[in-house]
Design a protein around this motif. Sequence first.
Motif, PDB file in Angstrom:
ATOM      1  N   ALA A 104      38.734  37.264  42.668  1.00  0.00           N
ATOM      2  CA  ALA A 104      39.967  37.924  43.134  1.00  0.00           C
ATOM      3  C   ALA A 104      40.632  37.083  44.217  1.00  0.00           C
ATOM      4  N   ILE A 106      43.324  37.732  47.284  1.00  0.00           N
ATOM      5  CA  ILE A 106      44.079  38.713  48.068  1.00  0.00           C
ATOM      6  C   ILE A 106      45.180  37.974  48.809  1.00  0.00           C
ATOM      7  N   ARG A 186      46.096  39.937  43.951  1.00  0.00           N
ATOM      8  CA  ARG A 186      46.309  41.313  44.429  1.00  0.00           C
ATOM      9  C   ARG A 186      47.032  41.208  45.764  1.00  0.00           C
ATOM     10  N   ALA A 204      41.853  47.101  47.062  1.00  0.00           N
ATOM     11  CA  ALA A 204      42.249  46.044  46.121  1.00  0.00           C
ATOM     12  C   ALA A 204      41.009  45.365  45.528  1.00  0.00           C
TER      13      ALA A 204
END
Length: 209
Positions: A104, A106, A186, A204
């Motif tokens: 992921a 962020i 995200r 998230a």
Amino acid sequence: MNVIFLGPPGAGKGTQAVRVCERLGIPQISTGDILRRAIKEQTPTGLAAKAYIDKGELVPDSVVIDIVRERLAAKDCENGYILDGFPRTVPQAQALATFAKIDAVIDIEVSDEKLTERLSGRRVCLSCGGTYHVSRLNGSTTCEKCGAGLIQRYDDKAETVLSRLKVYHAQTAPLIDFYAEQGLLRTVDGSQPMDDCFSAILSALGEAK
Ligand code: AP5
Ligand code: MG
């Protein structure tokens, strides 16, 4: 979970990475902190990096890529990590993909105006790295956590902040599309209060608070 914290200088990457890492029990890997430590210890890497950092420019890709490749091979990264401030260019992101699998990204978003105010008021602990803003220190010049003296980072001077923001928009912001295309991005509103930002990051990442 292997996570990247993307975002402009002063977005709160370091502040939030410390808290999220503590919650998830994984290490925070800040290339800025690693380079500042190398400068303090006057290693060859530190001596080479200092001129770039002082001007608000990026340290050459090859230098930071080697640092991160070596750091990610350490045992404490086996269960995940947060990369704070790396990658910062498309070539860095392409290199990272050859030796790490990212779960992921962020992106912490804050307006340039707010960033300038945050950075000009930032004070950091010389000893433990604690980060504060003068508006919340009530005149104190020592760290709440360890009692050591607080200083202003050399690259938080007004003219250097401007050049860091320019460098961010030119060289790092393209990573937003780079990771969006891979479905990893995200976005979190970094202008909200710190606790709300923390909760937004955890959700998230799919971790209930
Ligand atoms: P680095 O140390 O990574 O600096 P940066 O990216 O410019 O980011 P900062 O550390 O300034 O900001 P932050 O997002 O961590 O914000 P913080 O949590 O402190 O890099 C420094 C230099 O090293 C670079 O310029 C470059 O030369 C070199 N470098 C590093 N990585 C490199 C790479 N990959 N490639 C090439 N060169 C590299 O918060 C900021 C302030 O805001 C604090 O005062 C904090 O208390 C406050 N604050 C935080 N969150 C909030 C909130 N929600 N509300 C109100 N205030 C807040
Ligand atoms: Mg930081």
